[in-house]
Design a protein around this motif. Structure first.
Motif, short mmCIF file in Angstrom:
data_model
loop_
_atom_site.label_atom_id
_atom_site.label_comp_id
_atom_site.label_asym_id
_atom_site.label_seq_id
_atom_site.Cartn_x
_atom_site.Cartn_y
_atom_site.Cartn_z
N ASP A 301 43.86 12.59 41.59
CA ASP A 301 44.52 12.00 42.61
C ASP A 301 42.84 11.03 42.57
OD1 ASP A 301 46.66 12.47 42.90
OD2 ASP A 301 46.57 14.43 43.62
N LEU A 302 41.88 11.94 42.60
CA LEU A 302 40.64 10.66 42.86
C LEU A 302 39.94 9.75 42.24
CD1 LEU A 302 37.20 10.56 44.32
CD2 LEU A 302 36.58 11.93 42.53
N ARG A 303 40.65 9.87 40.91
CA ARG A 303 40.73 8.76 40.09
C ARG A 303 41.47 7.53 40.73
NH1 ARG A 303 42.59 10.84 35.24
NH2 ARG A 303 45.11 9.67 35.89
N VAL A 304 43.05 8.29 40.98
CA VAL A 304 43.94 7.18 41.78
C VAL A 304 43.03 6.18 42.83
CG1 VAL A 304 46.13 6.54 42.72
CG2 VAL A 304 46.23 7.94 40.02
N ALA A 305 42.64 6.98 43.52
CA ALA A 305 42.73 6.94 44.94
C ALA A 305 41.13 6.08 44.44
CB ALA A 305 41.76 7.79 45.79
N MET A 306 40.46 6.14 43.40
CA MET A 306 39.18 5.21 43.29
C MET A 306 39.49 3.93 42.62
SD MET A 306 36.21 6.69 44.63
CE MET A 306 35.31 5.85 44.60
N TYR A 307 40.85 3.63 42.37
CA TYR A 307 41.16 2.44 41.77
C TYR A 307 42.09 1.70 43.21
CZ TYR A 307 44.48 -0.31 39.29
OH TYR A 307 45.17 -1.60 39.03
N GLN A 308 42.61 2.65 43.68
CA GLN A 308 43.39 1.70 44.85
C GLN A 308 42.68 1.11 45.97
OE1 GLN A 308 44.87 5.50 46.62
NE2 GLN A 308 47.73 4.32 45.77
N VAL A 309 41.48 1.63 45.73
CA VAL A 309 40.38 1.18 46.70
C VAL A 309 39.65 -0.10 46.19
CG1 VAL A 309 37.85 1.53 47.23
CG2 VAL A 309 39.64 3.41 47.79
N LEU A 310 39.25 -0.15 44.56
CA LEU A 310 38.98 -0.83 43.80
C LEU A 310 39.56 -2.45 44.06
CD1 LEU A 310 36.21 -1.93 42.02
CD2 LEU A 310 37.38 -0.70 40.07
N ASP A 311 41.15 -1.82 43.99
CA ASP A 311 42.13 -2.93 44.15
C ASP A 311 42.03 -3.82 45.50
OD1 ASP A 311 44.20 -4.30 42.37
OD2 ASP A 311 45.52 -3.17 43.62
N LEU A 312 42.47 -3.26 45.70
CA LEU A 312 41.93 -3.68 47.77
C LEU A 312 40.60 -4.26 47.28
CD1 LEU A 312 43.45 -0.76 49.24
CD2 LEU A 312 44.38 -2.46 49.92
N PHE A 313 39.57 -3.69 47.32
CA PHE A 313 38.55 -4.53 47.65
C PHE A 313 38.56 -5.92 46.80
CE2 PHE A 313 36.00 -0.66 49.58
CZ PHE A 313 36.51 -1.14 50.48
N GLN A 314 39.19 -6.06 45.75
CA GLN A 314 38.89 -7.08 44.61
C GLN A 314 40.16 -8.22 45.53
OE1 GLN A 314 38.93 -7.29 40.09
NE2 GLN A 314 41.05 -7.37 40.93
N ASP A 315 41.04 -7.77 45.83
CA ASP A 315 41.98 -8.58 46.52
C ASP A 315 41.84 -9.20 47.67
OD1 ASP A 315 42.95 -8.04 44.02
OD2 ASP A 315 45.03 -6.42 45.21
N ASN A 316 40.82 -8.65 48.98
CA ASN A 316 40.86 -8.86 49.95
C ASN A 316 39.15 -8.64 50.69
OD1 ASN A 316 44.01 -8.06 51.07
ND2 ASN A 316 43.55 -6.29 49.98
N TYR A 317 38.70 -8.21 49.97
CA TYR A 317 37.11 -8.91 50.65
C TYR A 317 36.41 -9.69 49.41
CZ TYR A 317 38.11 -5.22 53.97
OH TYR A 317 38.58 -4.45 55.22
N PRO A 318 36.79 -10.61 48.71
CA PRO A 318 36.45 -10.97 48.02
C PRO A 318 34.63 -11.57 48.02
CG PRO A 318 37.30 -13.12 49.03
CD PRO A 318 37.67 -11.86 49.13
N GLU A 319 34.20 -11.43 46.98
CA GLU A 319 32.49 -12.34 46.42
C GLU A 319 31.99 -11.38 48.26
OE1 GLU A 319 31.39 -14.00 43.83
OE2 GLU A 319 33.13 -13.72 43.51
N LEU A 320 32.08 -9.93 48.21
CA LEU A 320 31.60 -9.14 49.67
C LEU A 320 30.61 -8.72 48.45
CD1 LEU A 320 33.89 -9.34 52.59
CD2 LEU A 320 32.10 -11.10 52.18
N VAL A 321 30.59 -8.41 46.99
CA VAL A 321 29.47 -7.35 46.89
C VAL A 321 28.85 -8.01 46.04
CG1 VAL A 321 29.53 -5.05 45.72
CG2 VAL A 321 31.07 -5.23 47.54
N ALA A 322 27.31 -8.04 46.10
CA ALA A 322 26.35 -9.36 44.88
C ALA A 322 26.47 -8.54 43.71
CB ALA A 322 24.92 -8.81 46.20
N ARG A 323 26.61 -7.27 43.73
CA ARG A 323 26.45 -6.10 42.56
C ARG A 323 26.96 -4.62 42.57
NH1 ARG A 323 25.48 -9.71 39.81
NH2 ARG A 323 23.80 -10.06 38.54
#
Length: 501
Positions: A301-323
């Motif tokens: 469940d943690l693995r799935v949750a972290m993937y969902q977070v990563l997916d949401l951020f990649q799709d809806n917060y583009p270029e907001l993480v420098a590293r």
């Protein structure tokens, strides 16, 4: 007061780190901030100034600006490709006209049709005419109402209508363009999907979901300081989920998973609110994810949750993480990464930096000043520190060569002086001791800290000594390994006179 470094083999240290200064032999020499720790040249955030863009990039930005302007002015920004209500009404009207024409033609071909039937139809048509007219007008009114022109629509506090003339608008649009390799059409679709998601995402409602999560998760994601380029640093500590009680409460039910996702998105929104989207401003974050003590692959469940977070951020917060720096990475991570890496864009993948436990401090030091790195990661920053601050403390670097010993001398030029210091050795595995040596040869030396072997997991040393007479505190680092060691330290002195004043 002075600081003196004694090199036992007489050799001078040569490596440089900035913004700290290097000391060598008997001299303490300032180093220009231009001489920096070796770091990735691509780490500096890409320019958001229009004049710095390539010709093709300027063209793509102009095209995206035009698309956004037109969509907002015509009320089509949220158009997801479905046929508008007005168009449906028009098509229905045209279809009705065609049907009527066919019936008319058919009527000419069959002149013998009974007049009684025609009379009944005519009466029925007359009776229903007002209702039919109202029914046709109503969809048109609804269609007109559905087209809402919101010229004040904004994203992350930045207006999206280009004609408003806000410089931050281009900065936001450039993030979507870069995420889609400067393809204006794809960037526009991404922006529209992000706006759709934000309008429908339940986590942005007024309900307070934060209190429903375990209190331990408050320290799972937090901002702490800035990196060398001024990006806010967000720390993510996955190890909190190793506690079964915390894990079950946070992710043990479907409701808990949804609640956790909403909370994580809200935390991201809070971080983004601290960014400056003006050209030349700091418009992205530095993410540091600590995988130490993480339950790993065992917690699906943690693995799935972290993937969902990563997916949401990649799709809806583009270029907001420098590293995105992953530290204390265990071997199982490489197996885990094969699961979600295929879903990441090449640009997102390029932002990941991975550090094994033995390289945590060295890796963070490439991006974050030592005085801003928390002590648990080998830095000098302590919560609620009243002794040192980034503004008034100068960090000095010293290289201890293999199989050699070096001493740092911090002088107390007068009696009743309190000396305070911080010291860390990258990777430690050295012998270390502290003593006070009076200037008066007739006085005895005082052991401040007995010599001991410092293991690799040691945090930075913080100590102080009140000198009742003039003298010096001597910090001795003995490196018995066959590799050089890097020492970083800072100090301050306060005399009794200064305290009274």
């Amino acid at each position: 007061m002075a600081v003196e470094v004694v090199v036992s083999d007489g050799a001078a240290a040569a490596e440089v780190v900035a913004p700290v200064k290097e000391v060598s032999g008997k001299a303490a020499e300032a180093v220009s901030p231009a001489a920096v720790v070796s770091k990735n040249g691509s780490f500096r955030e890409e320019s958001n100034f229009l004049g710095d863009l390539k010709g093709s990039e300027k063209k793509a930005l102009a095209e995206l600006r035009a698309k956004v302007e037109e969509a907002i002015v015509e009320g089509k920004l949220f158009d997801d490709g479905k046929v508008s209500m007005k168009k449906v009404v028009e098509e229905n009207a045209e279809e009705g006209a065609v049907t009527e024409k066919k019936e008319e033609d058919q009527g000419e071909e069959e002149p013998k049709r009974e007049e009684a039937e025609e009379g009944e139809k005519a009466v029925a048509t007359e009776e229903k005419l007002p209702e039919a007219a109202a029914a046709e007008e109503k969809p048109e009114e609804e269609a007109a109402a559905a087209v809402v022109v919101d010229k004040d629509i904004a994203l992350w506090g930045v207006p999206l209508l280009p004609s408003k003339g806000d410089d931050a608008t281009d900065v936001v649009l450039l993030k979507f363009l870069r995420a889609r390799d400067f393809k204006a059409g794809a960037a526009f679709d991404m922006l529209r999907k992000t706006l759709h998601w934000r309008r429908e995402w339940k986590g942005f409602s007024d309900g307070d979901v934060g209190e429903e999560l375990p209190a331990e998760l408050a320290n799972a994601f937090y901002l702490d300081g800035t990196d060398r380029e001024g990006h806010p640093v967000c720390y993510n500590e996955i190890g909190v989920f190793a506690d079964d009680a915390v894990y079950k409460k946070a992710l043990g039910t479907e409701e808990g998973k949804a609640r956790f996702l909403r909370w994580r998105v809200r935390a991201m929104e809070s971080d983004v609110a601290k960014l400056d989207f003006k050209p030349g401003g700091v418009a992205s974050l530095l993410q540091v994810t600590d995988i130490k003590n993480s339950p790993g692959l065992a917690k699906k469940d943690l693995r799935v949750a972290m993937y969902q977070v990563l997916d949401l951020f990649q799709d809806n917060y583009p270029e907001l993480v420098a590293r995105n720096i992953l530290i204390n990475v265990p071997f199982w991570y490489y197996a885990f990464s094969t699961l979600f890496y295929p879903f990441l864009t090449e640009r997102t993948k390029s932002k990941f930096v991975v550090a094994r436990p033995s390289k945590v401090t060295d890796t963070l030091l490439k991006y974050i000043p030592i005085e801003s790195i928390p002590v648990k990661y080998g830095g000098l920053k302590r919560d609620g520190d009243n002794e040192f601050s980034a503004e008034d403390s100068e960090v000095t670097e010293l290289i201890v060569k293999a199989n050699s010993t070096e001493s740092i001398e911090i002088e107390a030029t007068e009696g009743d002086t309190t000396l305070t210091w911080d010291l860390t050795v990258l990777g430690w595995e050295v012998n270390y001791k502290e003593e006070f040596v009076p200037s008066d040869e007739g006085s005895y030396s005082i052991i401040v800290m007995k010599g001991k072997k410092m293991v690799s997991a040691e945090e930075a040393v913080r100590n102080s000594f009140r000198a009742s007479e003039p003298g010096k505190v001597v910090l001795t680092v003995e490196n018995l390994s066959n590799r050089k060691k890097k020492v970083l330290f800072r100090h301050k002195a306060r005399s009794a006179c200064a305290k009274k004043c």
